[in-house]
Design a protein around this motif. Structure first.
Motif, short mmCIF file in Angstrom:
data_model
loop_
_atom_site.label_atom_id
_atom_site.label_comp_id
_atom_site.label_asym_id
_atom_site.label_seq_id
_atom_site.Cartn_x
_atom_site.Cartn_y
_atom_site.Cartn_z
N SER A 42 0.87 -1.23 -0.04
CA SER A 42 -0.04 -0.06 0.03
C SER A 42 0.96 1.26 -0.13
CB SER A 42 -0.83 -0.07 1.12
OG SER A 42 -0.16 0.07 2.37
N VAL A 55 -14.51 3.45 3.45
CA VAL A 55 -13.53 3.59 2.27
C VAL A 55 -13.85 2.59 1.26
CG1 VAL A 55 -12.38 1.55 3.71
CG2 VAL A 55 -11.23 3.31 2.05
N SER A 56 -13.36 2.98 0.04
CA SER A 56 -13.66 1.89 -1.24
C SER A 56 -12.79 0.89 -0.90
CB SER A 56 -13.29 2.88 -2.42
OG SER A 56 -12.08 3.37 -2.55
N GLN A 57 -13.48 -0.45 -1.29
CA GLN A 57 -12.72 -1.67 -1.24
C GLN A 57 -13.15 -2.37 -2.43
OE1 GLN A 57 -14.74 -3.27 2.35
NE2 GLN A 57 -13.25 -2.40 3.62
N TYR A 61 -17.87 -0.09 -1.06
CA TYR A 61 -17.43 0.51 0.07
C TYR A 61 -17.89 -0.12 1.34
CZ TYR A 61 -16.94 4.95 -2.59
OH TYR A 61 -16.59 5.88 -3.50
N LEU A 70 -4.30 1.81 2.19
CA LEU A 70 -4.70 2.78 1.09
C LEU A 70 -3.71 2.63 -0.32
CD1 LEU A 70 -5.42 6.13 2.84
CD2 LEU A 70 -7.14 4.14 2.38
N ASP A 71 -4.46 2.81 -1.34
CA ASP A 71 -3.74 2.67 -2.80
C ASP A 71 -4.37 3.73 -3.74
OD1 ASP A 71 -1.72 1.77 -4.31
OD2 ASP A 71 -2.27 -0.44 -4.18
N SER A 74 -8.14 4.58 -4.15
CA SER A 74 -8.85 4.73 -2.91
C SER A 74 -9.71 6.02 -2.81
CB SER A 74 -8.03 4.50 -1.70
OG SER A 74 -7.34 3.06 -1.73
#
Length: 171
Positions: A42, A55-57, A61, A70-71, A74
């Motif tokens: 990350s 958080v987006s996954q 979300y 995080l990347d 994200s």
């Protein structure tokens, strides 16, 4: 009308139809920029997530937690009763209530951009559905694309030469 003029006219009409799409392109103004070091895993993490923070996954979300990786790509969305902070490279940012943070790569830099509630296109609901709330802002991009294509097709049809020697006009 020869083929070159038709192609030029169709290109012009299509460019007018697609012109507004560029206004939806991502704004490159970053809240914080840090050099990309070619991280193996990350590029950063969530430092703090209190209240309504998503958080987006990979599957959409999910609830954000301190330490979440995080990347690039994200997105952190903070609701009315939430606050978050992130640590990415040399950037440590607070994400206030009713805002979001997007992480992207701009050339060889990591771009962190905080967007306030007045600029957000849609929000993640408190039920964690990931869908835009009823009455949310709709994009007119598909309308502009369809209109440009329909206009180009109409001009091409109107200027089509049927090779009868009447210059495209039927008797």
């Amino acid at each position: 009308m020869n083929l070159t003029v038709k192609v030029a006219l169709a290109g012009f009409v299509a460019s007018i139809g697609f012109g507004p799409v560029s206004s939806f392109a991502q704004d490159a103004s970053c809240t914080c920029t840090t050099p990309y070091q070619g991280a193996a895993n990350s590029i950063g993490s969530i430092g703090r997530a209190n209240g309504d923070v998503m958080v987006s996954q990979a599957a959409g979300y999910g609830p954000a937690k301190a330490g979440n990786a995080l990347d690039f790509g994200s997105r952190i969305v903070v609701g009315a009763k939430g606050v978050a902070s992130v640590n990415v490279g040399g950037c440590s940012l607070d994400v206030p209530a009713n805002s979001s943070l997007d992480i992207s790569r701009v050339e060889n830099n990591i771009c962190l951009k905080v967007v306030g509630s007045e600029q957000m296109a849609g929000a993640v609901s408190s039920e964690h559905t990931g869908q835009i709330a009823p009455g949310g802002t709709r994009s007119n991009t598909p309308l502009f694309i369809f209109g440009g294509m329909a206009g180009a097709a109409g001009i091409l049809a109107a200027t089509q030469d049927d090779d009868d020697g009447n210059g495209g006009v039927s008797p």
